[in-house]
Design a protein around this motif. Structure first.
Motif, PDB file in Angstrom:
ATOM      1  N   SER A  34       1.184  -0.964  -0.276  1.00 40.73           N
ATOM      2  CA  SER A  34       0.234  -0.040  -0.140  1.00 40.73           C
ATOM      3  C   SER A  34       0.609   1.076   0.042  1.00 40.73           C
ATOM      4  N   GLU A  35      -0.055   2.620  -0.454  1.00 39.38           N
ATOM      5  CA  GLU A  35       1.400   3.686  -0.545  1.00 39.38           C
ATOM      6  C   GLU A  35       0.475   4.334  -0.877  1.00 39.38           C
ATOM      7  N   ALA A  36       0.528   5.934   0.025  1.00 38.85           N
ATOM      8  CA  ALA A  36      -0.144   7.044   0.107  1.00 38.85           C
ATOM      9  C   ALA A  36      -0.805   8.049  -1.278  1.00 38.85           C
ATOM     10  N   ALA A  37       0.685   7.463  -2.183  1.00 38.90           N
ATOM     11  CA  ALA A  37       0.011   8.256  -3.273  1.00 38.90           C
ATOM     12  C   ALA A  37      -1.167   7.519  -4.073  1.00 38.90           C
ATOM     13  N   ARG A  38      -1.555   8.473  -5.379  1.00 40.12           N
ATOM     14  CA  ARG A  38      -2.700   7.952  -6.178  1.00 40.12           C
ATOM     15  C   ARG A  38      -2.290   7.940  -7.839  1.00 40.12           C
ATOM     16  N   HIS A  39      -1.954   7.075  -8.662  1.00 39.13           N
ATOM     17  CA  HIS A  39      -2.396   7.570  -9.738  1.00 39.13           C
ATOM     18  C   HIS A  39      -3.201   7.485 -10.285  1.00 39.13           C
ATOM     19  N   GLY A  40      -3.344   8.643 -10.945  1.00 37.24           N
ATOM     20  CA  GLY A  40      -4.276   9.059 -12.590  1.00 37.24           C
ATOM     21  C   GLY A  40      -3.986  10.615 -12.844  1.00 37.24           C
ATOM     22  N   GLY A  41      -4.324  10.836 -14.081  1.00 34.65           N
ATOM     23  CA  GLY A  41      -4.288  11.782 -14.424  1.00 34.65           C
ATOM     24  C   GLY A  41      -2.972  11.730 -15.770  1.00 34.65           C
ATOM     25  N   GLY A  42      -2.723  13.481 -16.212  1.00 36.23           N
ATOM     26  CA  GLY A  42      -1.986  13.196 -16.890  1.00 36.23           C
ATOM     27  C   GLY A  42      -1.963  14.276 -17.975  1.00 36.23           C
ATOM     28  N   PHE A  43      -0.992  15.274 -18.379  1.00 31.46           N
ATOM     29  CA  PHE A  43      -1.624  16.559 -19.882  1.00 31.46           C
ATOM     30  C   PHE A  43      -0.210  16.446 -20.362  1.00 31.46           C
ATOM     31  N   LEU A  44      -0.695  16.360 -21.575  1.00 29.06           N
ATOM     32  CA  LEU A  44       0.591  16.432 -22.370  1.00 29.06           C
ATOM     33  C   LEU A  44      -0.050  18.053 -23.591  1.00 29.06           C
TER      34      LEU A  44
END
Lengths: 998, 96
Positions: free
Chosen positions: A494-504
């Motif tokens: 488990s980890e606290a950070a979340r992974h989603g999104g992004g921009f180019l």
């Protein structure tokens, strides 16, 4: 403790304070710091000036991706290393670093006028600007550009350090020791595979080093990391290489690693190896390079104090450094929220979180609200304020296509996240294909070209549990592919950070126009306007846009810039990103020192030196040596204050009147043995060999199949089935290979064996009218008389009891012998002959006198008179060709009409009208005086000397239809004027050969 | 650096080998019977293949034997190694 250092936490050693210097100012840091983290702890963001506009720049990243903070590190003047990324320079006591690309100082830089001039120096300006006036390039533009160009300066003294080189083989090479790489290495090692695990950083762990709250299999990540590394260190078939960058991926799973061994030490031990180049051949390569965060592109995004959110998290959690007091966050990705929360918990103020997205995960918004952090959604950035440090962020809001200007948020740091770009560098270097993943907005490794697997973030897998499990699965797969069957285990994490999104691409600006000074490529100063300009000017291929704007061409290889630039090109052209394609990744991943590539190959070890058995005698007798191939050959033996000219004159005269002794050991020697040996030579050389009697030798010429002279040498028949073949010094290896080629691939019917005996024999040439008298007392079993051993006769016997092959041959035109003895006896025999010769006026002579003496007789040197376009007849050696032979190598080519025309270049002699003038070798020849360029060139001088014996200069030359021009006057045009020359025979001395047969 | 399998010694790095040009170009048994064009064809003309190429290598820093290899010039992959005098192997999938 400095204001920006946290009270607790991090992986630095708070008990060890380290002093260092940056631009002459003394600071303190902690053991475990990088130069960048230590400067940030002291509140210093300004670390460099940009390449083109000299804009003040702070640190952008925290690792190898850093484009801005390039520094020179000075240990001493010989150990000055420019262009190091401050983010990867480990702090040591007394470290001295300086910023680059500024004058006189970082805060006051006269080059920053370029920034004001930037409207006039956009992409490609130098292609357009420096065209006129014509003469200005050399006098004005080039010197000015040279002064401005380049990054850093070279050290002023030779590098005194040692560099190593090692070859290694393994089943699985794992590149990157983050969670994916470690899980992969454990899986492969558990299966019994031999593993090399390398990581560019001082400490293994990758992202885990900056994530103190993560848990793996129920324990804190740091504990899991320590236990995993302990397990790997204890495994006998695992090699762990820290501070080791996999910089290049070469064919057949050959990977170049650069290991830094001493750069982090306070005082490296004297003679310690500084860097080691590893050349690893792995049956499987597992790439776990991770991902690099993308900056956001908005006007003024390059001010010091603006950096990547993941870098800020690393500085906070790994180094215990807050990047500011009042931090604004601009993001298009969830992970930046966690960084903001952790900075807030560490005592920094969060001025705002400006999220580019309209829709943000409700849990994040709730968490932010709970911490009292304002979140703006559908935000954009219209500019920044500040000069040497960011002081404010000008926000805007986006609604559909419309961009509304907003307020300015005061801050002393901005952290940004455009999401993460998987590092596909090595996969791409290996010629593996890339695949566009629309959901991820990223290229990931596609079809592999080598035995390669990728694992973790570098192939678009994010989230600690997913990364660990991907690493474990790919590690097991790599081991299986390498022949070690493995089961797959799984991890809970488990980890606290979340992974989603992004921009180019670039953040939206009012009117849809590119904003001012919105940087894509920090290191090469490429802005959104440069890309727009390039496309407007017709550069539509992404490879062309890259070269025109130089985006991604700096030393950071576009690690932070390529994807944004690509997205911008695609958006401007209205094409989908995968249709535009990505530019090619090339080695090295990060810059590698020349020292590392050179390794041990420098100084005395640069290349092998070949010395004859007589070398030391020559050295003791004052010889001046020259390089001939890898050989050292005695060139002349000066006496008293003689220069070369005087020494050579003396040696030549002494030989022609008495005797000379010459070390001819470097001549190539090949023993050709077998029942078909004569047939073999018959087919190979132009001459006839079948009729050569045992005990006789003949001058042989070897052509290539194209009919041009390739090599020459005397060939002696020692027995019916045994020939002693000599070759030119430089041709020994290639003639041997040439012979083997025909023997192995064309004439497998022949029973012939070849042995190189070049190094087995010392060859001592004894030449001159007294040669026989000098040798006679030493020789047993051979009658040296002219009748018993005539010119070109060969005998075996003994000299001083040492077995000997004695050739009566001459390369001087005098009575001459060449004594071949086993090399171990070379010096002893040489000394005995020399002692015997002292009453006969013997002198040692070198290659220079040898050249003069042979030229006086018109004897050619292959490679000097010939240049690969001369037939035997061109070289005046037509007499040597065995006319009765049905075939030999080159015969069919010599029969072509063009090989027999009268105006081919032919070897002739030249006499200058003024006997004192010595022509320049290589000088061109014309047939009438006073020509101006372009002249009609009819030949060139191949050899030219002053002949002391003849009292005038002599030259050999190749001239069109030369033999028909005997007696004609030709001209050698030189800058001082034409030199008239007369065409003569090639033989200048003793034309009837009486001396030779004496 | 490529890896090359000497049929006599085994797999070795490329630096031990010397390239020997296109394979299966036999020297005419009686060159004198060839006209100039035919001789030039033997002497100078090579296929310059894009794709599977039969070529000669010599284990120059090893056993010094010549041998042949099939290599795909588009990918730099070796597809087969065989001894001098042996026929060019037929690759799986019928590729020449």
């Amino acid at each position: 403790m400095s204001a920006f250092r946290t009270a607790t936490g991090g992986r630095i050693d708070r008990s060890r304070v380290i002093e260092f210097e940056f631009d002459g100012v003394r600071y303190t840091g902690l053991a475990g710091d990088t130069l960048a983290s230590a400067l940030l702890a002291n509140g210093v963001h300004l670390m460099g000036r940009s390449f083109k506009y000299h804009r003040p720049r702070g640190v952008l990243g925290a690792g190898a991706e850093e484009p801005n903070a390039l520094v020179g590190v000075w240990r001493d003047e010989a150990r000055y290393t420019p262009n190091l990324r401050a983010t990867t320079v480990e702090l040591y006591a007394g470290l001295k670093a300086e910023s680059q690309n500024r004058s006189p100082s970082l805060t006051v830089d006269k080059g920053s006028v370029n920034s004001l001039l930037s409207p006039f120096i956009p992409a490609g300006f130098y292609y357009k600007t420096f065209m006129w006036p014509k003469g200005a390039w050399k006098s004005l533009y080039e010197p000015a550009i040279r002064e401005a160009a380049g990054l850093g300066r070279a050290p002023r003294l030779a590098d005194p350090d040692r560099y190593g080189n090692r070859h290694a083989h393994c089943d699985v090479l794992v590149i990157g020791a983050g969670p994916a790489g470690i899980a992969a290495a454990r899986a492969a090692a558990a299966a019994g595979a031999s593993v090399i695990l390398c990581d560019e950083q001082a400490e293994f762990g990758g992202s885990l080093l900056a994530d103190p709250t993560a848990e793996i299999d129920g324990q804190p990540a740091a504990q899991w990391l320590a236990a995993s590394l302990a397990e790997l260190s204890a495994a006998s078939r695992v090699t762990l290489l820290g501070r080791t960058t996999a910089f290049g991926y070469f064919p057949h799973n050959h990977v170049g690693l650069n290991q830094k061994l001493t750069d982090h030490l306070d005082k490296p031990a004297e003679g310690a190896i500084r860097e080691r180049l590893w050349q690893v051949r792995a049956s499987q390569v597992l790439i776990a390079q991770g991902a690099i965060e993308r900056p956001l592109v908005f006007p003024g995004n390059d001010l010091p104090g603006i950096l990547l959110a993941s870098a800020a998290r690393t500085y906070l959690n790994r180094y215990g450094v807050r990047v500011g007091e009042q931090i604004a966050v601009v993001t298009a990705h969830d992970a930046a929220y966690q960084t903001a929360f952790e900075l807030k918990a560490a005592g920094a103020g969060i001025a705002v979180i400006a999220d580019v997205r309209a829709d943000v995960d409700a849990a994040l918004l709730e968490q932010a609200a709970g911490l009292g952090i304002t979140v703006r959604r559908a935000a954009t950035v219209l500019g920044t304020t500040g000069k040497l440090r960011v002081t404010g962020l000008v926000l805007g809001s986006v609604s559909g296509e419309a961009v509304q200007a907003g307020d300015t948020i005061a801050c002393d740091a901005v952290i940004m996240s455009g999401g993460f770009t998987p590092s596909v560098h090595l996969h791409s270097q290996s010629r593996g294909k890339l695949e566009w993943q629309p959901a991820l907005g990223a290229f990931v490794p596609g079809e592999a070209a080598e035995a390669t697997l990728s694992a973790g973030a570098c192939r678009g897998v994010f989230g600690l549990a997913a990364v660990l499990n991907d690493g474990a699965a790919q590690g097991a797969a790599a081991a299986t592919a390498a022949g070690h069957g493995a089961g797959v285990r799984t991890y809970q994490a488990s980890e606290a950070a979340r992974h989603g999104g992004g921009f180019l691409g670039a953040l939206p600006q009012p009117g849809g126009k590119p904003g001012k000074k919105a940087f894509l490529d920090w290191q090469n100063d490429v802005t959104t306007r440069d890309i727009a300009l390039a496309i407007r000017e017709g550069f539509v291929s992404v490879e062309h846009v890259k070269r025109y704007t130089t985006n991604g061409m700096a030393t950071d290889q576009g690690k932070t810039s390529n994807m944004n630039a690509l997205a911008l090109v695609a958006a401007t052209l209205g094409k989908p990103i995968p249709e535009c394609g990505l530019t090619t990744f090339r080695m090295p991943y990060t810059p590698v020192t020349f020292g590392s590539f050179a390794g041990y190959s420098r100084g005395d070890l640069f290349e092998p030196v070949r010395r004859t058995a007589i070398h030391d005698w020559a050295r003791e007798h004052g010889a001046v040596f020259e390089d001939v191939g890898a050989w050292k050959r005695a060139r002349y033996f000066p006496r008293g204050g003689e220069d070369m000219h005087e020494a050579v004159n003396r040696e030549c005269i002494a030989l022609r009147h008495g005797c000379g002794i010459f070390d001819a050991s470097t001549l190539g020697k090949i023993e050709v043995v077998g029942p078909d040996a004569a047939t073999f030579l018959e087919r190979l050389y132009v001459n006839s060999w079948a009729n050569l009697k045992v005990g006789r030798s003949r001058y042989g010429i070897l052509c290539r199949e194209d009919g041009f002279v390739y090599d020459d040498g005397v060939i002696a028949r020692l027995a019916e089935d045994r020939f002693h073949v000599t070759t030119t010094t430089g041709g020994a290896a290639r003639v041997y290979a040439f012979m083997e080629d025909y023997l192995q691939t064309e004439w497998q019917d022949l029973r012939v064996w070849l042995t190189s005996i070049t190094e087995q024999y010392s060859v001592i040439a004894v030449q001159g009218p007294n040669a026989r008298r000098v040798l006679e007392p030493l020789i047993e079993g051979v009658d040296l008389s002219a009748t018993a051993l005539p010119h070109m006769g060969v005998a075996t016997g003994r000299i001083l009891g040492v077995p000997m092959r004695l050739f009566r041959v001459s390369f001087t035109g005098e009575l001459g012998f060449e004594v071949n003895v086993p090399a171990d006896y070379g010096r002893a025999v040489w000394e005995a002959i020399f002692a015997s010769g002292e009453s006969h006026g013997i002198v040692p002579y070198g290659t220079e006198a040898m050249h003069v003496l042979r030229a006086e007789k018109g004897y050619i040197i292959v490679g000097q008179e010939t240049d690969g376009t001369l037939t035997p007849d061109d070289a005046g050696l037509g007499w040597a060709i065995g006319r009765q032979k049905a075939d030999f190598v080159g015969k069919r080519s010599l029969a072509r009409a063009s090989m027999q025309t009268a105006d081919r270049k032919q070897l002739v002699g030249l006499r200058t009208v003024d006997p004192a003038v010595v022509l320049e070798e290589g000088a061109q020849i014309v047939d009438s005086p006073g020509q101006t360029p372009p002249m009609r060139l009819i030949g060139h001088v191949t050899s030219s000397y002053h002949s002391a014996v003849l009292g005038h200069s002599i030259a050999l030359a190749v001239v069109r239809g030369g033999r028909a021009r005997l007696g004609h006057t030709l001209y050698v045009p030189m800058p001082e004027g034409d030199i008239p020359v007369t065409v003569t025979s090639t033989v200048f001395y003793d034309a009837d050969g009486a001396r030779l047969h004496g | 650096m490529l890896q090359i399998q000497c049929p006599y010694c085994g797999v070795r790095p490329e630096s031990e080998f010397a390239y020997g040009g296109e394979a299966h170009i036999a020297r005419p048994t009686d060159p004198s019977t060839l006209n100039d064009d035919q001789w030039a064809e033997f002497l100078y003309m090579r296929t310059n293949t894009k794709g599977v190429h039969a070529e000669r290598w010599r284990h120059a820093r090893g056993c010094n034997r010549f041998f042949n290899a099939l290599r795909d010039t588009t990918s730099d992959r070796f597809l087969a190694f065989y001894r001098t005098g042996e026929p060019r192997p037929v690759l799986a999938g019928g590729k020449p």
